[in-house]
Design a protein around this motif. Structure first.
Motif, short mmCIF file in Angstrom:
data_model
loop_
_atom_site.label_atom_id
_atom_site.label_comp_id
_atom_site.label_asym_id
_atom_site.label_seq_id
_atom_site.Cartn_x
_atom_site.Cartn_y
_atom_site.Cartn_z
N UNK A 283 -0.58 -8.30 -5.28
CA UNK A 283 0.46 -8.93 -6.11
C UNK A 283 0.20 -8.70 -7.60
N UNK A 284 -1.08 -8.71 -8.01
CA UNK A 284 -1.42 -8.47 -9.41
C UNK A 284 -1.21 -7.00 -9.78
N UNK A 285 -1.39 -6.13 -8.79
CA UNK A 285 -1.12 -4.72 -9.05
C UNK A 285 0.36 -4.51 -9.32
N UNK A 286 1.20 -5.32 -8.65
CA UNK A 286 2.64 -5.19 -8.83
C UNK A 286 3.14 -5.93 -10.06
N UNK A 287 2.57 -7.12 -10.30
CA UNK A 287 3.10 -7.99 -11.35
C UNK A 287 2.21 -8.08 -12.59
N UNK A 288 0.96 -7.59 -12.46
CA UNK A 288 0.02 -7.72 -13.56
C UNK A 288 -0.78 -9.00 -13.46
N UNK A 289 -1.90 -9.07 -14.18
CA UNK A 289 -2.73 -10.27 -14.14
C UNK A 289 -3.90 -10.16 -15.10
N UNK A 302 -9.92 -9.03 -19.32
CA UNK A 302 -9.04 -7.87 -19.47
C UNK A 302 -7.71 -8.15 -18.78
N UNK A 303 -6.67 -7.54 -19.29
CA UNK A 303 -5.34 -7.68 -18.70
C UNK A 303 -5.03 -6.45 -17.86
N UNK A 304 -4.65 -6.72 -16.61
CA UNK A 304 -4.25 -5.64 -15.71
C UNK A 304 -2.75 -5.49 -15.82
N UNK A 305 -2.28 -4.33 -16.27
CA UNK A 305 -0.83 -4.16 -16.45
C UNK A 305 -0.09 -4.09 -15.12
N UNK A 306 1.16 -4.53 -15.12
CA UNK A 306 1.98 -4.47 -13.91
C UNK A 306 2.20 -3.02 -13.51
N UNK A 307 2.18 -2.79 -12.19
CA UNK A 307 2.43 -1.45 -11.67
C UNK A 307 1.24 -0.52 -11.74
N UNK A 308 0.04 -1.06 -11.94
CA UNK A 308 -1.15 -0.21 -12.01
C UNK A 308 -1.44 0.42 -10.65
N UNK A 309 -1.99 1.60 -10.65
CA UNK A 309 -2.26 2.31 -9.40
C UNK A 309 -3.73 2.18 -8.99
N UNK A 310 -3.93 2.35 -7.71
CA UNK A 310 -5.29 2.33 -7.17
C UNK A 310 -6.11 3.49 -7.78
N UNK A 335 -9.45 -1.19 -7.97
CA UNK A 335 -9.40 -1.05 -6.51
C UNK A 335 -8.44 -2.11 -5.97
N UNK A 336 -7.28 -1.67 -5.48
CA UNK A 336 -6.26 -2.61 -4.98
C UNK A 336 -6.60 -2.99 -3.54
N UNK A 337 -6.75 -4.30 -3.32
CA UNK A 337 -7.11 -4.79 -1.99
C UNK A 337 -5.85 -4.99 -1.16
#
Length: 358
Positions: A283-289, A302-310, A335-337
Motif C-alpha cells: 500500500x505504501x508503494x502505491x500511495x507513498x509513506x 525518509x519519504x517513500x514516494x507514491x508509485x515507487x518500484x521494487x 523491497x516491496x513486500x
C-alpha cells in the motif's frame, strides 16, 4: 650460458687487452647489477662468468685453446662450478675473485655491494586484527602487546655501559668485515664475511651494558598503538615502518597489520557508498509513506514516494564512507513486500482495484 662466446658476452674482440676486458666488464656490471633499476640478475651472472674466465690470463689461454670444452677437462684445469656469491662476492675456482676489488673505483654506486656498507635490517612482523563494520568505516585505534627485539633503552643500542666509550674491534681491526681464503681440491676461494664480534660495526663496547649484555638489543614486551584510518577495507594491510624486530648494528624491520572486517547484518559497502534494504508495504508503494532508516550515524526519516518500484534506490546524502574531506552516500534499496494471505476485506478491495485496471 655454456655455449656462448665469452668475448661476445663482454662485447670485446678476441685480441682485446686485459684492461679493455676489465673496462668492458665494469661498464656492463654497472648497467646490469641487480641492485640497479636497469638490473638483470641473469645477465649479470652471465657477464661475471665471462669475466671470471677472460680476466684471468691462465684461464683465458685455456679458453682460447679449447673453447668451452676446457670446463670438463681433467687435471684441475676446468673453471667448472662458477658460483653466484650473493653479498659475499663471486669466487672462481683456482683464483681469488672479489667484486669489491673490481668495483673499487665505483664508490657507493651499488649501495654496499659485497656486504661493505650494506645496511642490516631486522625482521618484519605480521599480525592480524579484527574490526567491526562501523570501525572500518569511521576508523579507530587499537593497542597490541608484542614480544619482540627492541633497541636497548639504557644504552640506546650501542651496547656500551652508560658513560663508557666504544673501542676498535680487535677481531676485524675496525673493518667490520673479515676476509678468509680457503683451499680446496678445486683451488683457492676468497670470501668476505661480516665480523661476528662487532656485527659489522667495527667497534665494540669497552664495557658492556648490563641490560643487553653488550648487544644493544633486548627482547621485551611493547605496547603499540595502531591508528586505523577511516574507510579501510577487509584484507587491507597497514604498514608501520620501523616497528618490527630490531637488530644489532642495523635498522628495525616493519610491522604489518592485516585488517579483517566483520560484515554488518543489514548494511553492505560498495566503495564509498553504503547500501541497505528497506522492506515496505504494498500500500505504501502505491500511495507513498514515511519510514525510519538506521544509518551508521543515526536514524533518518525518509519519504517513500507514491508509485515507487521494487528495487529502486533512495539516496541519503553524506551518510556513507568518509573519504578525505567528503563522505559517500547511503543508498536505500526498496523491497516491496507482497502479502501471501489476504483477509476477505483485503481480497475484496484488491478485486475492486483489479476492476479499476490497477
Amino acid at each position: 650460458m655454456s655455449q656462448k662466446d665469452y668475448y661476445q658476452v663482454l662485447g670485446v674482440e678476441k685480441n682485446a687487452s686485459g684492461d679493455d676486458i676489465k673496462k668492458a666488464f665494469r661498464k656492463l656490471a654497472a648497467q646490469y647489477h641487480p641492485d640497479k633499476k636497469t638490473g638483470d640478475e641473469a645477465r649479470f651472472k652471465e657477464i661475471s662468468e665471462a669475466y671470471a674466465v677472460l680476466g684471468d690470463e691462465k684461464k683465458r689461454a685455456e679458453y682460447d685453446a679449447y673453447g668451452h670444452a676446457f670446463q670438463g677437462a681433467g687435471g684441475g684445469k676446468g673453471f667448472g662450478g662458477f658460483s653466484w656469491g650473493g653479498t659475499q662476492g663471486f669466487n672462481g675456482q683456482g683464483m681469488e675473485f672479489d667484486l669489491n676489488d673490481i668495483f673499487e673505483n665505483f664508490g657507493d654506486m651499488f649501495g654496499g655491494f659485497g656486504g661493505r656498507g650494506r645496511q642490516v635490517r631486522g625482521r618484519d612482523i605480521s599480525i592480524d586484527i579484527e574490526l567491526s563494520f562501523k570501525e572500518s568505516v569511521f576508523g579507530t585505534s587499537r593497542k597490541v602487546l608484542l614480544t619482540k627485539n627492541n633497541v636497548c633503552s639504557h644504552c640506546k643500542g650501542t651496547g656500551a655501559k652508560d658513560g663508557t666509550d666504544m673501542v676498535t674491534c680487535t677481531t676485524c681491526n675496525g673493518n667490520g668485515k673479515i676476509r678468509e681464503t680457503r683451499q680446496s681440491v678445486m683451488g683457492s676461494f676468497s670470501t668476505v664475511r661480516e665480523c661476528s664480534a662487532c656485527q659489522g660495526r667495527g667497534t665494540i663496547p669497552k664495557e658492556k651494558c648490563g641490560h643487553c649484555a653488550g648487544t644493544g638489543i633486548v627482547r621485551e614486551e611493547e605496547e603499540i598503538a595502531i591508528n586505523v584510518p577511516a574507510g579501510i577495507q577487509n584484507g587491507e594491510v597497514i604498514r608501520m615502518s620501523g616497528r618490527g624486530e630490531a637488530v644489532t648494528g642495523g635498522t628495525p624491520g616493519d610491522l604489518y597489520i592485516k585488517i579483517h572486517v566483520k560484515p554488518h547484518d543489514r548494511i553492505k559497502r560498495d566503495g564509498d557508498t553504503l547500501i541497505s534494504t528497506l522492506p515496505i508495504k504494498l500500500s505504501d508503494a502505491l500511495l507513498g509513506g514515511t519510514y525510519s532508516v538506521e544509518t551508521l550515524d543515526e536514524t533518518v526519516e525518509i519519504k517513500v514516494p507514491a508509485g515507487i518500484k521494487h528495487g529502486e534506490m533512495l539516496r541519503i546524502r553524506s551518510k556513507g564512507v568518509p573519504n578525505g574531506s567528503r563522505r559517500g552516500d547511503f543508498l536505500v534499496k526498496i523491497s516491496i513486500e507482497i502479502p501471501t494471505k489476504l483477509s476477505r476485506k483485503a481480497k475484496k478491495l484488491v478485486e475492486e482495484l483489479k476492476n479499476e485496471g490497477i
